[in-house]
Write a protein that holds these residues in place. Structure first.
Motif, PDB file in Angstrom:
ATOM      1  N   ALA A  24      -3.783   9.454  -7.783  1.00 28.03           N
ATOM      2  CA  ALA A  24      -3.818   7.996  -7.749  1.00 28.03           C
ATOM      3  C   ALA A  24      -4.269   7.533  -6.375  1.00 28.03           C
ATOM      4  N   THR A  25      -5.528   7.330  -6.226  1.00 36.83           N
ATOM      5  CA  THR A  25      -6.030   6.897  -4.926  1.00 36.83           C
ATOM      6  C   THR A  25      -6.359   5.418  -4.964  1.00 36.83           C
ATOM      7  N   LEU A  26      -6.129   4.806  -3.868  1.00 41.06           N
ATOM      8  CA  LEU A  26      -6.423   3.385  -3.784  1.00 41.06           C
ATOM      9  C   LEU A  26      -7.524   3.183  -2.766  1.00 41.06           C
ATOM     10  N   ASP A  27      -8.378   2.261  -3.058  1.00 40.35           N
ATOM     11  CA  ASP A  27      -9.405   1.946  -2.097  1.00 40.35           C
ATOM     12  C   ASP A  27      -8.854   0.927  -1.113  1.00 40.35           C
ATOM     13  N   ALA A  28      -8.634   1.390   0.092  1.00 39.67           N
ATOM     14  CA  ALA A  28      -7.963   0.559   1.091  1.00 39.67           C
ATOM     15  C   ALA A  28      -8.706  -0.748   1.337  1.00 39.67           C
ATOM     16  N   MET A  51     -10.167   5.670   1.857  1.00 36.83           N
ATOM     17  CA  MET A  51      -9.383   5.924   0.645  1.00 36.83           C
ATOM     18  C   MET A  51      -7.933   6.201   1.030  1.00 36.83           C
ATOM     19  N   LEU A  52      -7.067   5.551   0.348  1.00 36.97           N
ATOM     20  CA  LEU A  52      -5.658   5.716   0.658  1.00 36.97           C
ATOM     21  C   LEU A  52      -4.983   6.504  -0.444  1.00 36.97           C
ATOM     22  N   LEU A  53      -4.324   7.540  -0.044  1.00 41.51           N
ATOM     23  CA  LEU A  53      -3.607   8.353  -1.034  1.00 41.51           C
ATOM     24  C   LEU A  53      -2.316   7.640  -1.408  1.00 41.51           C
ATOM     25  N   GLN A  54      -2.028   7.676  -2.670  1.00 42.37           N
ATOM     26  CA  GLN A  54      -0.749   7.101  -3.083  1.00 42.37           C
ATOM     27  C   GLN A  54       0.382   7.991  -2.594  1.00 42.37           C
ATOM     28  N   LEU A  55       1.354   7.381  -1.985  1.00 40.33           N
ATOM     29  CA  LEU A  55       2.471   8.167  -1.494  1.00 40.33           C
ATOM     30  C   LEU A  55       3.387   8.551  -2.645  1.00 40.33           C
ATOM     31  N   LYS A 109      -0.365  13.305  -8.546  1.00 36.85           N
ATOM     32  CA  LYS A 109      -1.237  12.415  -9.303  1.00 36.85           C
ATOM     33  C   LYS A 109      -2.397  11.991  -8.420  1.00 36.85           C
ATOM     34  N   LEU A 143       0.815  -1.218   0.000  1.00 35.08           N
ATOM     35  CA  LEU A 143       0.000   0.000   0.000  1.00 35.08           C
ATOM     36  C   LEU A 143       0.845   1.263   0.000  1.00 35.08           C
ATOM     37  N   ILE A 156      -2.667   6.421   5.791  1.00 35.11           N
ATOM     38  CA  ILE A 156      -3.453   7.501   5.169  1.00 35.11           C
ATOM     39  C   ILE A 156      -3.081   8.837   5.806  1.00 35.11           C
ATOM     40  N   THR A 169       5.615   6.330  -8.088  1.00 35.31           N
ATOM     41  CA  THR A 169       4.466   6.390  -8.990  1.00 35.31           C
ATOM     42  C   THR A 169       4.685   5.444 -10.163  1.00 35.31           C
TER      43      THR A 169
END
Lengths: 418, 135
Positions: free
Chosen positions: A93-97, B1-5, A91, A26, A70, B9
């Motif tokens: 770029a969000t991920l659904d945890a 929702m988890l932000l991409q660190l 970006k 993650l 998060i 990338t």
């Protein structure tokens, strides 16, 4: 509170590898994943003292750690946005945890194994990283196990993690073409960890024990995650069969007890049983490799009720196969000893002398020790003493030295000659 | 929702492949052509897959001059910065998704002439700050 701490420690030991594997996927960062997991375990300790331990503690910790990630990400994003808008692509770029965490965590652990044992990292780094992330051992524990200053080990871990991040070592299971080779690298790391724990050299016994347990646990995991690979099964079998003799290898005086003289009634029967099963299963796949052959050799010993009943011909034949695949001095020596034990002591000695003829083994203590043992069996006392003395001068290992001294005493060496 | 660190990338990364070879004075024109052809194969394949950024050979170390500027003084040395058996002979810059891909390409780059293989050092290129950095 002590009870809770013990519970949390157990959960950590059993689950931290799984948890951190998903957190690394993650966050794409070993450091952030580690920080989040540590925070989550600390939170668990605080929270559970009032609420009690939840039904699925591992899921609780994973969820809390994900929220920590998060938080870190938001904080980082805010800081970056304020500081330097152009510096990074923001970006979206969000991920659904939730969806992510439902992905197979088995896959995560496998990714983590392959990343930790990536051949672009040096072997020491691979070992340290594997024990730290998959094994959940602390830097202090690993340093103590390898008799290294803690700062050296910490530095090693920092460098390895930095290389993973900066050179972008991927967090993936290798493609099928590269898989066999990469699997070999993983097996080698696990075997090194086991051997470090199993070797009789000095050091903290408790920690050494921990290394063996950890190596066996990881080898078991590897068998689960990459099933039907005979060398994986062979590796686990080999570890179990060797570990079964653990209690009998050193006597109360800290002296090495050789296989022949070990009290076989004290060998761990459960480990032997599992080891034998695995060896059979692996060999039935008809693709023998070095770990399977070594497991098969250990199995012959495990199946002999007394050392006198050992099928040395079988052992010699197995070493012969191993020599083809792993032509090392140790393997050649062991083959020669097996030949000697199967009746041809002279023949075995000839083989040993043949090995030493080139001079390549002149500073190898096991060469002299093996030669000395065979000379002793042939009652060539003077020559045996010379060889024992030579072996003694070449090893610093206290346990081995005690063994050699004892043999010399048995042959009536005078004390000032030692 | 988890932000991409940030920092990891999906953007591809540039890797520099530094080719180290043993220099040899008696290479025939034929052999040189063979080496060049082997490089062309890799370069064309890299271009076809959209990975290629650059690749160039260097003249032998005998042409090298090392410059050290310190305290306003410039000191010149005839030769490379370090005398080693294998010398920097050229480089590639390729866009790869990760180190594994870069290592695969590196293994395909020819490094030797006359049966003496050299080696390739793979280094990620650090992205510089600024708007042009991601171009």
């Amino acid at each position: 509170m002590d009870e809770l701490r013990a519970t949390v420690d157990t959960i950590f030991r059993q689950e931290s590898g799984r948890i951190i594997a998903s957190l690394i996927r993650l966050s794409r960062s070993f450091d952030l994943a580690e920080e989040a997991m540590q925070d989550a375990f600390a939170a668990a300790l605080a929270h559970w003292s009032t609420t009690g331990v939840p039904a699925n503690p591992s899921a609780w910790i994973t969820a809390v750690a994900q929220h920590k990630l998060i938080d870190y990400a938001r904080r980082e994003q805010t800081r970056r946005n304020h500081q330097d808008q152009l510096r990074y692509e923001t970006k979206d770029a969000t991920l659904d945890a939730q969806a992510e965490s439902e992905m197979s965590c088995e896959d995560d652990r496998l990714r983590l194994i392959f990343t930790c044992c990536h051949p672009a990292l040096n072997e020491d780094a691979q070992i340290a990283l594997t024990l730290r992330t998959l094994g959940g051992l602390t830097t202090t524990e690993i340093a103590r196990a390898f008799l290294l200053p803690e700062s050296t080990l910490a530095q090693r871990l920092v460098r390895a993690k930095r290389k993973i991040q900066q050179a972008r070592i991927p967090y993936v299971v290798p493609a099928s073409g590269a898989l066999p080779e990469r699997l070999c690298a993983v097996q080698a790391v696990l075997y090194l960890i086991f051997n470090e724990g199993y070797s009789a050299s000095s050091g903290d016994n408790l920690i050494r024990r921990e290394l063996c347990i950890e190596a066996i646990r990881l080898a078991r995991t590897l068998c689960e995650l990459v099933p039907a690979v005979p060398e994986n099964e062979g590796l686990l079998a080999l570890m179990l069969l060797h570990d079964s003799r653990r209690e009998t290898r050193v006597n109360n005086n800290g002296e090495l007890v050789i296989l022949e003289e070990q009290d076989r009634t004290r060998w761990d029967k459960a480990e032997i049983e599992e080891g034998l099963d695995l060896t059979k299963r692996a060999l039935s796949r008809h693709d023998p490799g070095p770990y399977q052959l070594q497991a098969a050799i250990a199995a012959v010993h495990a199946e002999s009720a007394t050392s006198g009943q050992t099928d040395w011909r079988q052992v010699a034949a197995l070493y012969k196969e191993l020599m083809i695949r792993q032509p090392s001095a140790t393997v050649f020596l062991n083959h020669a000893v097996a030949v000697a034990m199967s009746g041809g002591v002279e023949q075995g000695l000839d083989l040993v002398d043949g090995l030493g003829a080139s001079g390549a083994l002149d500073s190898y203590h096991l060469y002299y020790a093996a030669r000395a043992d065979l000379l002793r069996r042939l009652s060539r006392r003077e020559e045996a003493l010379i060889a024992y003395r030579r072996a003694l001068s070449l090893t610093a290992n206290a346990v081995e030295r005690r063994y050699l001294r004892r043999r010399m005493n048995e042959l009536g060496a005078t004390h000032n000659a030692i | 929702m988890l932000l991409q660190l940030p920092g990891y990338t999906e953007v591809r990364m540039r890797y520099m492949m530094l080719i180290y070879s043993r220099e040899s004075e008696n290479v025939t024109a034929d052999e040189l052509e063979q080496i060049a052809a082997a490089h062309r194969t890799v370069m064309e394949d890299a271009a076809r897959r959209g990975v290629f950024r650059a690749a160039e050979p260097l003249e032998p170390v005998a042409t090298a001059t090392t410059v050290r500027a310190q305290n306003g003084k410039v000191r010149l040395t005839d030769g490379p910065f370090a005398e080693t058996k294998e010398q920097l002979a050229g480089y590639y810059i390729l866009d790869c998704k990760d180190l594994d891909e870069a290592l695969e390409w590196a293994a395909r780059i020819p490094t030797g002439c006359q049966g003496e293989p050299g080696c390739v050092e793979v280094r990620p290129i650090r992205e510089m700050r600024g708007p042009s950095a991601n171009g």
